[in-house]
Design a protein around this motif. Structure first.
Motif, PDB file in Angstrom:
ATOM      1  N   LEU A  12      27.588 -35.757  -5.871  1.00 50.47           N
ATOM      2  CA  LEU A  12      27.088 -36.046  -7.207  1.00 50.47           C
ATOM      3  C   LEU A  12      28.067 -36.908  -8.001  1.00 50.47           C
ATOM      4  N   SER A  13      27.515 -37.801  -8.811  1.00 49.62           N
ATOM      5  CA  SER A  13      28.308 -38.595  -9.734  1.00 49.62           C
ATOM      6  C   SER A  13      27.402 -39.032 -10.870  1.00 49.62           C
ATOM      7  N   ILE A 117      30.627 -35.808 -13.842  1.00 45.35           N
ATOM      8  CA  ILE A 117      30.927 -35.303 -12.508  1.00 45.35           C
ATOM      9  C   ILE A 117      31.206 -36.461 -11.562  1.00 45.35           C
ATOM     10  N   GLY A 118      32.136 -36.256 -10.634  1.00 46.54           N
ATOM     11  CA  GLY A 118      32.459 -37.258  -9.631  1.00 46.54           C
ATOM     12  C   GLY A 118      33.153 -38.477 -10.191  1.00 46.54           C
ATOM     13  N   GLY A 150      34.202 -29.179  -4.609  1.00 54.06           N
ATOM     14  CA  GLY A 150      35.193 -30.232  -4.511  1.00 54.06           C
ATOM     15  C   GLY A 150      34.947 -31.423  -5.408  1.00 54.06           C
ATOM     16  N   ALA A 151      33.782 -31.512  -6.023  1.00 53.92           N
ATOM     17  CA  ALA A 151      33.476 -32.608  -6.938  1.00 53.92           C
ATOM     18  C   ALA A 151      34.068 -32.323  -8.303  1.00 53.92           C
ATOM     19  N   GLY A 161      27.822 -39.971 -33.908  1.00 51.90           N
ATOM     20  CA  GLY A 161      27.477 -41.315 -34.334  1.00 51.90           C
ATOM     21  C   GLY A 161      27.898 -42.398 -33.363  1.00 51.90           C
ATOM     22  N   ARG A 162      28.745 -42.060 -32.406  1.00 51.19           N
ATOM     23  CA  ARG A 162      29.218 -43.055 -31.437  1.00 51.19           C
ATOM     24  C   ARG A 162      28.257 -43.142 -30.264  1.00 51.19           C
ATOM     25  N   PRO A 163      28.221 -44.300 -29.580  1.00 49.24           N
ATOM     26  CA  PRO A 163      27.408 -44.394 -28.367  1.00 49.24           C
ATOM     27  C   PRO A 163      27.892 -43.395 -27.330  1.00 49.24           C
ATOM     28  N   PRO A 164      26.995 -42.855 -26.525  1.00 46.10           N
ATOM     29  CA  PRO A 164      27.412 -41.923 -25.474  1.00 46.10           C
ATOM     30  C   PRO A 164      28.248 -42.654 -24.426  1.00 46.10           C
ATOM     31  N   PRO A 165      28.980 -41.929 -23.605  1.00 51.75           N
ATOM     32  CA  PRO A 165      29.786 -42.575 -22.569  1.00 51.75           C
ATOM     33  C   PRO A 165      28.900 -43.359 -21.605  1.00 51.75           C
ATOM     34  N   ALA A 166      29.386 -44.512 -21.192  1.00 53.04           N
ATOM     35  CA  ALA A 166      28.616 -45.372 -20.295  1.00 53.04           C
ATOM     36  C   ALA A 166      28.810 -44.925 -18.852  1.00 53.04           C
ATOM     37  N   GLY A 167      27.724 -44.952 -18.092  1.00 54.13           N
ATOM     38  CA  GLY A 167      27.801 -44.569 -16.697  1.00 54.13           C
ATOM     39  C   GLY A 167      26.446 -44.162 -16.173  1.00 54.13           C
TER      40      GLY A 167
END
Length: 312
Positions: A12-13, A117-118, A150-151, A161-167
């Motif tokens: 998972l990632s 995750i990952g 292990g992940a 108010g900030r943009p969510p983390p990119a990914g």
């Protein structure tokens, strides 16, 4: 039926929004001292920018809530917990503030919580603003969590108010499943006051300090640890059917009385339900035939502990 062999979170990632989690903010020059007297964690030993697990217990040592405690600044902590326990927990904690120079508030509308995750953790960390710098009210906070198969896992906490983390996006269902696979339960309302911390192995995942001073239930928690009174432990398992937190577990040899309790559950990708279950250690190690919800309920199999338990 045995658990599917493909049930592993290793590959998972991604990033998942976690609206089921909220945050209590503790702020003030005596915030650390106040929390030190309330939680199982050695809060005063935490450096700014650190995060650790902790439990909040009643006088009998039973867990009222579990937290990911984040030291946001010298006089500011974020206590991330299940939203369904936040209001009663905040009310209970507030009763003990008295004249302490600390202010407790529900910061859930101000702070967004995401699960990473990952490989997504490294991607987000590379662009994060340091959480350990004083005065950065818009800083990100990355709180490492116990891994799942292990992940690596972590929480990202930042202003709404900030943009969510990119990914890459990760579904909340896969996050919940990985959380169960980690073997570290997040307490929710159906199981509040059901466990002392060791029943969920919190002392083995750095959620309990035995070197700090008093807190509610401390004598019970310490006695359980050092007098060999820990008879029940948390295990990860798989149910061939539906299951949920708060359901009883029954052994085939004694179908009249429940022998265990499900602490957390999540649908497994290959079918059935992944669970964290609290059971008598001797019963689990003996490979007893177990059922969930009733003596004729779906079978519970594949019991294991994903991390070593500390030795007294």
């Amino acid at each position: 039926m045995p658990a599917p062999v493909s049930e592993s979170a290793t590959a998972l990632s991604g990033i998942a929004a976690l609206p089921q989690l909220g945050a209590i903010r503790a702020q003030g020059e005596q915030a650390a001292a106040f929390l030190q007297g309330q939680l199982t964690q050695d809060v005063e030993a935490m450096a700014v920018g650190q995060a650790r697990l902790a439990a909040y217990c009643n006088a009998k040592g039973r867990m009222l809530a579990s937290f990911v405690v984040c030291r946001r600044a010298e006089g500011e902590f974020w206590l991330v917990c299940s939203r369904d326990l936040l209001a009663p927990t905040l009310k209970k904690l507030s009763m003990f503030v008295l004249r302490a120079k600390v202010r407790l508030t529900d910061a859930s509308d101000e702070l967004a919580v995401y699960g990473l995750i990952g490989d997504a953790i490294d991607t987000v960390a590379a662009g994060a603003r340091p959480s350990s710098v004083e005065g950065q009210n818009d800083a990100d906070f990355l709180a490492p969590l116990p891994p799942a198969d292990g992940a690596a896992r972590a929480l990202w906490i930042g202003p709404t108010g900030r943009p969510p983390p990119a990914g890459p996006a990760l579904s909340i269902e896969l996050w919940d499943w990985a959380a169960v696979r980690s073997g570290v339960a997040t307490l929710t309302a159906p199981v509040a006051e059901a466990f002392v911390p060791q029943m969920l192995n919190y002392e083995s995942v750095d959620g309990v300090s035995f070197k700090k001073g008093c807190y509610p239930g401390q004598e019970v928690v310490a006695r359980s640890q050092f007098r060999g009174a820990i008879k029940r432990r948390a295990y990860v398992g798989w149910v061939d059917g539906a299951a949920q937190a708060g359901q009883d577990v029954f052994a085939a040899d004694d179908p009249a009385q429940p022998c265990g309790l499900i602490a957390q559950a999540a649908a497994a990708p290959a079918g059935g339900t992944a669970v964290i279950v609290c059971l008598p250690h001797a019963l689990a190690e003996a490979g007893a035939r177990l059922r969930v919800g009733a003596a004729d309920g779906p079978p519970l199999t594949g019991l294991r502990q994903p991390y070593p338990l500390i030795e007294v």
